[in-house]
Enzyme design. Structure first.
Site, PDB file in Angstrom:
ATOM      1  N   GLU A 113       0.848  -1.203   0.000  1.00 21.69           N
ATOM      2  CA  GLU A 113       0.000   0.000   0.000  1.00 21.69           C
ATOM      3  C   GLU A 113       0.876   1.244   0.000  1.00 21.69           C
ATOM      4  O   GLU A 113       2.081   1.185   0.267  1.00 21.69           O
ATOM      5  CB  GLU A 113      -0.962  -0.022   1.189  1.00 21.69           C
ATOM      6  CG  GLU A 113      -1.952  -1.171   1.085  1.00 21.69           C
ATOM      7  CD  GLU A 113      -3.106  -1.053   2.068  1.00 21.69           C
ATOM      8  OE1 GLU A 113      -4.097  -0.395   1.724  1.00 21.69           O
ATOM      9  OE2 GLU A 113      -3.018  -1.606   3.168  1.00 21.69           O
ATOM     10  N   HIS A 233      -9.366   9.524   1.764  1.00 18.24           N
ATOM     11  CA  HIS A 233      -8.905   8.395   0.937  1.00 18.24           C
ATOM     12  C   HIS A 233      -9.142   8.749  -0.526  1.00 18.24           C
ATOM     13  O   HIS A 233     -10.243   9.178  -0.897  1.00 18.24           O
ATOM     14  CB  HIS A 233      -9.673   7.118   1.304  1.00 18.24           C
ATOM     15  CG  HIS A 233      -8.992   5.872   0.825  1.00 18.24           C
ATOM     16  ND1 HIS A 233      -8.854   5.566  -0.508  1.00 18.24           N
ATOM     17  CD2 HIS A 233      -8.380   4.876   1.507  1.00 18.24           C
ATOM     18  CE1 HIS A 233      -8.198   4.419  -0.625  1.00 18.24           C
ATOM     19  NE2 HIS A 233      -7.897   3.974   0.584  1.00 18.24           N
ATOM     20  N   ARG A 279      -0.709   9.046   0.811  1.00 25.13           N
ATOM     21  CA  ARG A 279      -2.148   9.142   0.575  1.00 25.13           C
ATOM     22  C   ARG A 279      -2.637  10.582   0.439  1.00 25.13           C
ATOM     23  O   ARG A 279      -3.535  10.879  -0.346  1.00 25.13           O
ATOM     24  CB  ARG A 279      -2.874   8.446   1.726  1.00 25.13           C
ATOM     25  CG  ARG A 279      -4.317   8.214   1.470  1.00 25.13           C
ATOM     26  CD  ARG A 279      -4.935   7.382   2.556  1.00 25.13           C
ATOM     27  NE  ARG A 279      -4.657   5.959   2.405  1.00 25.13           N
ATOM     28  CZ  ARG A 279      -5.110   5.025   3.233  1.00 25.13           C
ATOM     29  NH1 ARG A 279      -5.859   5.360   4.250  1.00 25.13           N
ATOM     30  NH2 ARG A 279      -4.829   3.759   3.031  1.00 25.13           N
ATOM     31  N   HIS A 338     -11.883   9.571   5.547  1.00 24.45           N
ATOM     32  CA  HIS A 338     -11.643   8.137   5.744  1.00 24.45           C
ATOM     33  C   HIS A 338     -11.149   7.811   7.143  1.00 24.45           C
ATOM     34  O   HIS A 338     -11.554   6.809   7.731  1.00 24.45           O
ATOM     35  CB  HIS A 338     -10.602   7.695   4.701  1.00 24.45           C
ATOM     36  CG  HIS A 338     -10.222   6.261   4.774  1.00 24.45           C
ATOM     37  ND1 HIS A 338     -11.127   5.235   4.549  1.00 24.45           N
ATOM     38  CD2 HIS A 338      -9.039   5.649   5.040  1.00 24.45           C
ATOM     39  CE1 HIS A 338     -10.505   4.061   4.652  1.00 24.45           C
ATOM     40  NE2 HIS A 338      -9.243   4.286   4.984  1.00 24.45           N
ATOM     41  N   ARG A 373      -1.620   9.319   8.140  1.00 25.63           N
ATOM     42  CA  ARG A 373      -1.427   7.924   8.562  1.00 25.63           C
ATOM     43  C   ARG A 373      -0.906   7.052   7.424  1.00 25.63           C
ATOM     44  O   ARG A 373      -1.371   7.147   6.284  1.00 25.63           O
ATOM     45  CB  ARG A 373      -2.764   7.365   9.050  1.00 25.63           C
ATOM     46  CG  ARG A 373      -2.734   5.936   9.516  1.00 25.63           C
ATOM     47  CD  ARG A 373      -4.129   5.520   9.935  1.00 25.63           C
ATOM     48  NE  ARG A 373      -5.029   5.640   8.813  1.00 25.63           N
ATOM     49  CZ  ARG A 373      -5.510   4.618   8.126  1.00 25.63           C
ATOM     50  NH1 ARG A 373      -5.187   3.388   8.446  1.00 25.63           N
ATOM     51  NH2 ARG A 373      -6.323   4.819   7.111  1.00 25.63           N
TER      52      ARG A 373
HETATM   53  C1  SIN Z   1      -7.125   0.731   2.011  1.00 23.26           C
HETATM   54  O1  SIN Z   1      -7.141  -0.488   1.983  1.00 23.26           O
HETATM   55  O2  SIN Z   1      -6.964   1.430   1.032  1.00 23.26           O
HETATM   56  C2  SIN Z   1      -7.384   1.418   3.309  1.00 23.26           C
HETATM   57  C3  SIN Z   1      -6.484   0.906   4.329  1.00 23.26           C
HETATM   58  C4  SIN Z   1      -6.320   1.907   5.391  1.00 23.26           C
HETATM   59  O3  SIN Z   1      -6.980   2.940   5.368  1.00 23.26           O
HETATM   60  O4  SIN Z   1      -5.483   1.675   6.259  1.00 23.26           O
END
Ligand code: SIN
Length: 518
Positions: A113, A233, A279, A338, A373
Site C-alpha cells: 500500500e 482516501h 495518501r 476516511h 497515517r
Molecule cells: C485501504 O485499503 O486502502 C485502506 C487501508 C487503510 O486505510 O489503512
C-alpha cells in the site's frame, strides 16, 4: 443511577473487542450501537494489518516509513513501540484462528500500500481482513463469560466527579427513536468508538461514525490532539452511494492506476512514486481532477482483469451494486473522509488527560500517525493500544471485581433523537469548508455555521457531541497556519518547519477562539 464493578468499553469495533478479551477474566461491559459486528469501521478495513512480517523487513523500516508518511509530527517513540509490537499481534490473531493469506511455504502474503517502502500489509483474501478480524473477535467475545455486550445502546456523555471519569450516560436506540439517558457508574471507561468520517458528506465510514465518541470526551474536558488532521482516501468509489464504498489502496499495489476522462495517468506528474505516493498527495490530486471536471477513475483492467472478482471480493461486490464491471470499465473515484489522525490525546498506555478514562483506536490520538497515517497502521494501532490500555487498567484497578453481576438498565422512552436535516447540513459544511483543501475564510465560515446548528439543537446530546468534534477540527485547522500532511491550507500552502509539532486543544479553548483573529 446504577453502579457496576465492570469496566465499561464504549464501542464494539476491533479496539473495543480486543480490549475486552485482553481484560479477561475481569468483567467488562461492551456498549455497541448496533448488533455486534454491524456498523463498526473495523469490519470495513480492506487493506489489513501493517506488520514487518516479510523476509528482509524490520520494525525499524516500518517505523521509518510511518515517520516519513506522517510529515514531521509522528512521535518516534510511539512509532517504535507500535511497529515492534506488530509481529506479536499477528501471531496472536493467527493463534485465535485468523485466516491470514499464506503462500505455499506458509509465509504471510503481503499487500503493498501507498508510502510503504515494501509490501507489508498482512491480509485476508485481498480485501477481507477487517471483516475476518471482526468475525474472529466476535466469536471469541461471544464465548468469553467475562464479557457482557449491550447492543443498540449508545454513550452520550461521561460522568465526571472531582475531575475523574466515574461512568457513562447511556441511551437505547429504539427503532428510529432513542430513550432518555441513564447514568451508569463504573470503575473505568475505555472509549473505542471510532472516528469522525461521517461528519463529512463524502465518507468511507459507516453511517453511525460521526465523531460522537471524540465529542463526548471533549465535552467532559479531555485534552484533544491533532484534530486538524483528517485523512481523505483518494479512491472512494464515486457512484452516488452514502457512505462511498472503498476501492482499497492494495489495488494500486497490484498495479491498478489512476486515470482521468482524457486518458491521462495523472499521478505520474505528481510524485516519483506515482500511484503509490503518500495518501494525502494522491487525495489532493484526485480532488483536483474532480474539481477540474476531469472525472478521475481507478483502472484495474490491465493489472487484474477479471481476477479482481475473486481476489478483491469486497471491491467486486461494491462495483456490482453500482452497476460497474471493473474487468471492463474503470471505477469512478473521489477523495472521501476516511480516517481521523486526531482524537482524544493519550499517553503510551492509552490514558486520556482525565483520570479514569482510557481511549484506543481511531477515537484516540497516540502520536503514531502524525499528519498523515500510513496505510493499514490504523488497525495495528487499535490492536496495540487496546491491549496496552487493558493492561494499564488492570494494573490500576483494585482486584476483586471479577464477580460483577451483569448490568441491567431501565431505559425510559422520550429521549431527543437526531434531526437528520441538521446532520446533513453539518456534513455539507464540513465537506465544503473543512475538507481536502481549506482556507481561513472557509474555516471561519464553518465555525459560524457550526455555532448556529449547535444553538438550534441544544437538547440532543448526540448532535452536541458531533458539533463538538466538528468545532475542534475546524478550530485546529484554523490555528495551523501552514500545510502539512493531510491538512492543506490554500492560504498557507507551505510547510513551516517551526510548526513541526503535534497540536493540543480542549473544547473550552476552541469555544473561546476569537473568529475575528482568523
Ligand atoms: C485501504 O485499503 O486502502 C485502506 C487501508 C487503510 O486505510 O489503512
Amino acid at each position: 443511577m446504577t453502579t457496576t464493578d465492570r469496566v465499561v468499553i464504549v464501542g464494539a469495533g476491533l479496539g473495543g473487542l480486543y480490549a475486552a478479551l485482553s481484560l479477561a477474566p475481569r468483567p467488562v461491559l461492551v456498549i455497541s450501537p448496533e448488533t455486534l459486528g454491524e456498523g463498526a469501521s473495523s469490519a470495513w478495513a480492506q487493506g489489513g494489518v501493517a506488520a514487518a512480517m516479510g523476509a528482509g523487513d524490520s520494525a525499524e523500516a516500518h517505523a521509518s516509513d510511518t515517520i516519513a508518511a506522517g510529515a514531521g509530527t509522528v512521535d518516534a517513540k510511539i512509532a517504535a513501540l507500535v511497529t515492534q509490537a506488530a509481529r506479536g499481534h499477528i501471531h496472536n490473531l493467527t493463534a485465535q484462528g485468523m485466516p491470514f493469506d499464506r503462500d505455499a511455504a506458509g509465509e504471510y502474503t503481503l499487500n503493498h500500500e501507498a508510502a510503504h517502502s515494501r509490501p507489508r500489509v498482512v491480509r485476508v483474501k485481498g480485501d477481507q481482513a477487517g471483516r475476518k478480524i471482526m468475525e474472529t473477535l466476535i466469536a471469541a467475545v461471544r464465548a468469553a463469560p467475562s464479557v457482557q455486550v449491550m447492543e443498540r445502546v449508545v454513550a452520550q456523555g461521561l460522568l465526571v466527579e472531582g475531575g475523574r471519569v466515574c461512568g457513562v450516560e447511556l441511551a437505547q436506540i429504539d427503532g428510529e427513536g432513542i430513550s432518555r439517558s441513564v447514568a451508569l457508574r463504573a470503575p473505568a471507561v475505555l472509549l473505542a468508538g471510532g472516528g469522525s468520517g461521517g461528519l463529512y458528506a463524502l465518507t468511507t465510514n459507516p453511517p453511525r461514525i460521526r465523531g460522537q465518541v471524540m465529542g463526548l470526551a471533549a465535552r467532559a474536558g479531555a485534552v484533544m490532539a491533532d484534530m486538524e488532521f483528517v485523512q481523505f482516501h483518494p479512491t472512494a468509489m464515486d457512484v452516488g452511494l452514502d457512505p462511498a464504498p472503498l476501492a482499497t489502496e492494495a489495488l494500486r499495489g497490484e498495479g491498478a492506476r489512476l486515470v482521468n476522462a482524457d486518458g491521462v495517468f495523472f499521478m505520474e506528474a505528481e510524485h516519483p512514486r506515482a500511484d503509490l505516493a503518500p495518501r494525502d498527495i494522491v487525495a489532493r490530486a484526485v480532488f483536483a481532477q474532480t474539481q477540474a471536471g476531469k472525472r478521475p477513475m481507478l483502472d484495474t483492467r490491465a493489472a487484474l482483469g477479471a481476477a479482481i472478482h475473486d481476489r478483491f471480493p469486497a471491491v467486486s461486490a461494491a462495483c456490482r451494486k453500482a452497476g460497474i464491471d471493473p474487468a471492463h470499465a474503470p471505477i469512478p473515484v473521489a477523495a472521501a473522509a476516511h480516517y481521523h489522525m486526531g482524537g482524544v490525546a493519550t499517553d503510551a498506555a492509552g490514558r486520556a488527560s482525565l483520570p479514569g478514562l482510557w481511549v484506543c483506536g481511531e477515537a484516540a490520538s497516540t502520536g503514531l500517525h502524525g499528519a498523515n497515517r500510513l496505510a493499514s497502521n490504523g488497525v495495528l494501532e487499535a490492536l496495540v493500544f487496546a491491549q496496552r490500555a487493558a493492561q494499564d487498567m488492570a494494573a490500576e484497578l483494585p482486584a476483586g471485581g471479577d464477580r460483577a453481576a451483569p448490568v441491567t438498565l431501565a431505559f425510559a422512552p422520550g429521549g431527543v433523537g437526531l434531526d437528520m436535516r441538521a446532520v446533513a447540513k453539518l456534513r455539507q459544511v464540513m465537506t465544503a469548508h473543512v475538507g481536502v483543501r481549506r482556507t481561513g475564510t472557509g474555516l471561519a465560515q464553518a465555525l459560524t455555521e457550526i455555532d448556529a446548528l449547535e444553538a438550534a439543537h441544544t437538547d440532543c446530546a448526540d448532535f452536541a457531541n458531533m458539533c463538538a468534534t466538528a468545532r475542534l477540527i475546524a478550530t485546529a485547522a484554523l490555528l495551523r497556519r501552514e500545510s502539512r500532511g493531510a491538512h492543506w491550507r490554500d492560504d498557507f500552502p507551505l510547510t513551516d518547519p517551526d510548526l513541526a509539532q503535534r497540536s493540543t486543544l480542549t473544547l473550552a479553548e476552541a469555544r473561546l477562539f476569537p473568529l475575528e483573529t482568523a
